[in-house]
Structures are given as structure tokens and as C-alpha cells.
Scaffold this motif. Structure first.
Motif, PDB file in Angstrom:
ATOM      1  N   UNK A 318       0.800  -1.218   0.000  1.00 30.01           N
ATOM      2  CA  UNK A 318       0.000   0.000   0.000  1.00 30.01           C
ATOM      3  C   UNK A 318       0.830   1.264   0.000  1.00 30.01           C
ATOM      4  N   UNK A 319       2.145   1.130  -0.141  1.00 30.75           N
ATOM      5  CA  UNK A 319       3.011   2.304  -0.132  1.00 30.75           C
ATOM      6  C   UNK A 319       3.138   2.890  -1.542  1.00 30.75           C
ATOM      7  N   UNK A 320       3.137   4.211  -1.608  1.00 34.66           N
ATOM      8  CA  UNK A 320       3.245   4.893  -2.895  1.00 34.66           C
ATOM      9  C   UNK A 320       4.620   4.645  -3.517  1.00 34.66           C
ATOM     10  N   UNK A 321       4.619   4.247  -4.788  1.00 36.46           N
ATOM     11  CA  UNK A 321       5.890   3.956  -5.468  1.00 36.46           C
ATOM     12  C   UNK A 321       6.213   4.967  -6.572  1.00 36.46           C
ATOM     13  N   UNK A 322       5.211   5.693  -7.041  1.00 37.45           N
ATOM     14  CA  UNK A 322       5.458   6.653  -8.114  1.00 37.45           C
ATOM     15  C   UNK A 322       4.167   7.220  -8.659  1.00 37.45           C
ATOM     16  N   UNK A 323       4.295   7.895  -9.790  1.00 38.06           N
ATOM     17  CA  UNK A 323       3.142   8.523 -10.426  1.00 38.06           C
ATOM     18  C   UNK A 323       3.123   8.121 -11.901  1.00 38.06           C
ATOM     19  N   UNK A 324       1.948   7.745 -12.371  1.00 39.22           N
ATOM     20  CA  UNK A 324       1.764   7.313 -13.754  1.00 39.22           C
ATOM     21  C   UNK A 324       1.034   8.397 -14.536  1.00 39.22           C
ATOM     22  N   UNK A 325       1.666   8.857 -15.638  1.00 39.74           N
ATOM     23  CA  UNK A 325       1.064   9.861 -16.504  1.00 39.74           C
ATOM     24  C   UNK A 325       0.536   9.187 -17.771  1.00 39.74           C
ATOM     25  N   UNK A 326      -0.612   9.644 -18.233  1.00 39.64           N
ATOM     26  CA  UNK A 326      -1.204   9.086 -19.446  1.00 39.64           C
ATOM     27  C   UNK A 326      -0.251   9.211 -20.629  1.00 39.64           C
ATOM     28  N   UNK A 327       0.460  10.328 -20.725  1.00 46.18           N
ATOM     29  CA  UNK A 327       1.359  10.528 -21.864  1.00 46.18           C
ATOM     30  C   UNK A 327       2.518   9.533 -21.854  1.00 46.18           C
ATOM     31  N   UNK A 328       2.909   9.063 -20.653  1.00 42.89           N
ATOM     32  CA  UNK A 328       3.976   8.066 -20.584  1.00 42.89           C
ATOM     33  C   UNK A 328       3.491   6.716 -21.112  1.00 42.89           C
ATOM     34  N   UNK A 329       2.216   6.416 -20.885  1.00 42.92           N
ATOM     35  CA  UNK A 329       1.640   5.185 -21.442  1.00 42.92           C
ATOM     36  C   UNK A 329       1.615   5.271 -22.965  1.00 42.92           C
ATOM     37  N   UNK A 330       1.174   6.426 -23.475  1.00 43.36           N
ATOM     38  CA  UNK A 330       1.075   6.607 -24.925  1.00 43.36           C
ATOM     39  C   UNK A 330       2.451   6.536 -25.570  1.00 43.36           C
ATOM     40  N   UNK A 331       3.471   7.046 -24.860  1.00 46.28           N
ATOM     41  CA  UNK A 331       4.834   7.021 -25.405  1.00 46.28           C
ATOM     42  C   UNK A 331       5.340   5.601 -25.640  1.00 46.28           C
ATOM     43  N   UNK A 332       4.836   4.653 -24.859  1.00 51.93           N
ATOM     44  CA  UNK A 332       5.226   3.255 -25.063  1.00 51.93           C
ATOM     45  C   UNK A 332       4.782   2.793 -26.451  1.00 51.93           C
ATOM     46  N   UNK A 333       3.645   3.340 -26.914  1.00 48.48           N
ATOM     47  CA  UNK A 333       3.097   2.946 -28.204  1.00 48.48           C
ATOM     48  C   UNK A 333       3.653   3.755 -29.366  1.00 48.48           C
ATOM     49  N   UNK A 334       3.742   5.066 -29.207  1.00 49.39           N
ATOM     50  CA  UNK A 334       4.049   5.912 -30.361  1.00 49.39           C
ATOM     51  C   UNK A 334       5.363   6.669 -30.256  1.00 49.39           C
ATOM     52  N   UNK A 335       6.098   6.474 -29.178  1.00 48.05           N
ATOM     53  CA  UNK A 335       7.339   7.226 -29.028  1.00 48.05           C
ATOM     54  C   UNK A 335       7.124   8.472 -28.190  1.00 48.05           C
ATOM     55  N   UNK A 336       8.136   9.303 -28.096  1.00 43.37           N
ATOM     56  CA  UNK A 336       8.106  10.457 -27.200  1.00 43.37           C
ATOM     57  C   UNK A 336       7.006  11.435 -27.556  1.00 43.37           C
ATOM     58  N   UNK A 337       6.285  11.867 -26.514  1.00 41.39           N
ATOM     59  CA  UNK A 337       5.255  12.892 -26.638  1.00 41.39           C
ATOM     60  C   UNK A 337       5.726  14.100 -25.858  1.00 41.39           C
ATOM     61  N   UNK A 338       5.929  15.219 -26.530  1.00 42.32           N
ATOM     62  CA  UNK A 338       6.455  16.425 -25.883  1.00 42.32           C
ATOM     63  C   UNK A 338       5.352  17.228 -25.211  1.00 42.32           C
ATOM     64  N   UNK A 339       5.601  17.662 -23.969  1.00 46.00           N
ATOM     65  CA  UNK A 339       4.718  18.603 -23.294  1.00 46.00           C
ATOM     66  C   UNK A 339       4.822  19.938 -24.041  1.00 46.00           C
ATOM     67  N   UNK A 340       3.688  20.525 -24.380  1.00 47.22           N
ATOM     68  CA  UNK A 340       3.687  21.756 -25.185  1.00 47.22           C
ATOM     69  C   UNK A 340       4.439  22.898 -24.512  1.00 47.22           C
ATOM     70  N   UNK A 341       4.527  22.874 -23.156  1.00 46.72           N
ATOM     71  CA  UNK A 341       5.200  23.971 -22.447  1.00 46.72           C
ATOM     72  C   UNK A 341       6.609  23.616 -22.005  1.00 46.72           C
ATOM     73  N   UNK A 342       7.014  22.372 -22.272  1.00 47.57           N
ATOM     74  CA  UNK A 342       8.313  21.931 -21.771  1.00 47.57           C
ATOM     75  C   UNK A 342       9.473  22.599 -22.517  1.00 47.57           C
ATOM     76  N   UNK A 343      10.535  22.911 -21.764  1.00 50.90           N
ATOM     77  CA  UNK A 343      11.734  23.505 -22.355  1.00 50.90           C
ATOM     78  C   UNK A 343      12.419  22.506 -23.225  1.00 50.90           C
ATOM     79  N   UNK A 344      12.805  22.894 -24.446  1.00 50.30           N
ATOM     80  CA  UNK A 344      13.509  21.999 -25.363  1.00 50.30           C
ATOM     81  C   UNK A 344      15.005  21.962 -25.033  1.00 50.30           C
TER      82      UNK A 344
END
Length: 344
Positions: A318-344
Motif C-alpha cells: 500500500x506504499x506509494x511507489x510513483x506517479x503514472x502519466x497518461x502521456x507516458x503510457x502513450x509514449x510506449x506505443x508511439x514514441x516520445x510525446x512532448x509537453x507543449x510547455x516543456x523547455x527543449x
């Protein structure tokens, strides 16, 4: 009588074309395009899905219909056309035997041409061009015909399977003739090595890996997160966005446990006087909980169903191990998904 022969030729060509078009529509229609219509309540789509799931029965019905129509075309229409052609050929002064032979050959050519072009190729090409629309139109009458003549079709299919077994071949139906995931992966790998298939973006390999991954394989550990305290003000979020470039930030309580998350657009419309005060609770988005041994495809389905894009993962204790983001799941399928506001 000859006129009726021509009429029957037209009718039988239509019947033959129907069965040919239905046959190719059932095997070429995309299930992914039919299922949403069926879920929306379309009766024709539900029937089409049933036909696609019982392809063996449907194809047997089509073959029976095509065979009967083809035999009738030859036996009913050829004599009528033959007789009609003898009338102008009689004006040539040729002998009756020669006229009969020429008329027979011409009649056979005409009937064969109409049969192949209008009864076979046109409906086949039409079904290949618009398979999803074709199966919605043709599946209901085909299923009805297959149901009516099912005893005959089953008998003929059993006879065919019996002949196969005599030659040591085990018959298969649509339920057990599909490829396993490992077989598909092997086909893709071999095709890539031989240069027949290109997977430059890694999408295909990602799809195979997707089925074997767990939440713990994709979730970001707590130590790897950029977080904010749960009493963070909009100004803190704005500062974090400016410095780190992410659009979403996990909020942690005093115990270091995630309690929710904030998106930049959640506070962008607040008044300037509210920017130094803690973000109102109603603006904070809730997290869902996900066991870290959950299959990633099940996690994706849960997140889509709940409409939540972020989940916190926990272990067997029951201990927290991390955080799962939807975009990280999608990246497994289609490759890297960039956050629109993220610094390049």
C-alpha cells in the motif's frame, strides 16, 4: 422466351454480384470501424459483427450462392443469347451447322464476359473500395440467407472438412486460425530484417512491448518527480512552469504523499489578487490509485474510463511507489510525446 432469358441473365448477374460483394465485404471490413456503430445501437452493425465473427458460415453461404447463380446463368441465359444470335447470322448464307457453332461461341463469350466483369470483378472491387459500408448493407441479407440454408451449408462444410481429414489436414475455422502475439512479432521482425517492412518510429515494436508492461515499468518514481506542496499558490505554479517547463505538477502533503495535481490552465484565469494565496481546493485535480503490478493496457483503459490523466501507483504494502502519466503510457506505443510547455 428469349426475352425472358435475357431478363434472367440480368437477375442472376445481380444475385451473383451480391454474393461476391458480400464475401469480400465480410473478410475485408475493419472491425474497429464497425464496433463503434454496434455499440451505438446500429442493428446492421451488430449483424455485420456477427457475420464477421462467423466468417466460415458466411463464406460457405456465399460460395453456395455463387455456384448456383453461375450454373443458372450458363444454363438459362446462354441458350437465349445463342438463339438470338442465330437470327442475324442466318442472313450471312452460312450453313446451319456453322451458324450454330459461331452463335454458341459468341454466346459463350458474351455470357462469360458479363459474368466475370459484372458478376465478379465489379462487386469484388466495390467491396474492397468501401468494405465498411458494404458489410453494413450486405451482411443483414447474407445472414438471413445463411440462417435459412444453414442445414445445407453445414452439411456441405462437414463434407469438405471430411475430405481434408482424409488427406491428413486438420480443418480450422475463424476462431482458431488467428495469429498469436508472438507469431505476429516474429513476422514483423522477419519482415523488417528482409526490408519488406519499415518501423523507423518503433511503433510496431512498442505495441508488442505494450502488452507485457506493468504500471511499475512506466510510472515515474517519486524521486524523479518535480512536485509542489499541496498548499502551493498559483504564483508557485507559474514559477515552476517558467523554470522547468512542465504544464502539470504533483502536489505533496507534509508526509510526502501525492494528494492531487495542478495543470497550468487550472489557475491561469484566477485574479491577480489570488495568485499569492493557496490554490482553491476545487481547482486541484484528483489522482486515481493504481496497483503497480497492473497491466499497462488495463491501466490505460481505467484512465480513459475515469477521464483522469494522472494516477499514483502503490505496491503490495500500500506504499506509494510513483506517479503514472497518461502521456507516458502513450509514449510506449508511439514514441516520445512532448509537453507543449516543456523547455527543449
Amino acid at each position: 422466351m428469349d426475352v425472358w432469358g435475357i431478363v434472367w441473365l440480368g437477375v442472376l448477374l445481380i444475385v451473383n454480384a451480391f454474393f461476391v460483394a458480400a464475401e469480400f465485404a465480410v473478410i475485408s471490413a475493419r472491425r474497429s470501424q464497425i464496433e463503434p456503430r454496434a455499440l451505438a445501437g446500429s442493428r446492421s452493425a451488430k449483424t455485420a459483427l456477427w457475420a464477421m465473427e462467423h466468417a466460415t458460415l458466411m463464406l460457405a453461404a456465399c460460395q453456395l450462392g455463387i455456384t448456383i447463380a453461375s450454373l443458372l446463368i450458363l444454363n438459362v441465359s446462354e441458350p437465349a443469347i445463342h438463339h438470338l444470335l442465330e437470327i442475324p447470322l442466318a442472313l450471312t448464307g452460312l450453313s446451319e451447322e456453322l451458324i450454330g457453332t459461331i452463335a454458341f461461341i459468341l454466346a459463350l463469350i458474351i455470357v462469360s464476359f458479363l459474368h466475370v466483369v459484372l458478376g465478379e470483378m465489379v462487386p469484388k472491387n466495390l467491396s474492397f473500395s468501401v468494405p465498411d459500408r458494404a458489410v453494413l448493407i450486405l451482411a443483414p441479407p447474407l445472414v438471413f440467407i445463411a440462417t435459412v440454408f444453414r442445414p445445407i451449408i453445414v452439411t456441405l462444410n462437414a463434407a469438405a472438412n471430411g475430405i481434408l481429414r482424409l488427406f491428413g489436414v486438420t480443418p480450422k475455422n475463424e476462431a482458431n486460425s488467428v495469429f498469436t502475439l508472438d507469431e505476429v512479432a516474429t513476422i514483423v521482425a522477419q519482415s523488417t530484417r528482409e526490408g519488406v517492412l519499415t518501423d523507423a518510429g518503433g511503433t510496431l515494436n512498442g505495441a508488442f512491448e505494450f502488452t507485457s508492461k506493468k504500471v511499475k515499468d512506466v510510472a515515474i518514481p517519486m524521486s524523479g518527480l518535480v512536485t509542489l506542496p499541496e498548499d502551493a499558490a498559483p504564483a508557485d505554479l507559474e514559477k515552476a512552469v517558467a523554470q522547468r517547463g512542465f504544464s502539470r505538477y504533483i502536489l505533496l502533503n507534509e508526509a510526502g504523499e501525492p494528494t492531487g495535481y495542478l495543470h497550468l490552465k487550472d489557475v491561469i484565469d484566477l485574479e491577480e489578487s489570488e495568485f499569492l494565496e493557496p490554490v482553491p481546493p476545487k481547482r486541484i485535480r484528483q489522482l486515481i490509485s493504481m496497483y503497480d503490478e497492473t497491466d499497462i493496457e488495463d491501466a490505460l483503459a481505467t484512465m480513459r474510463r475515469s477521464g483522469v490523466h494522472v494516477a499514483h501507483s502503490f505496491d503490495a504494502n500500500g506504499e506509494t511507489t510513483g506517479v503514472l502519466f497518461l502521456e507516458d503510457i502513450i509514449e510506449v506505443l508511439v514514441g516520445e510525446v512532448q509537453d507543449a510547455t516543456r523547455r527543449r
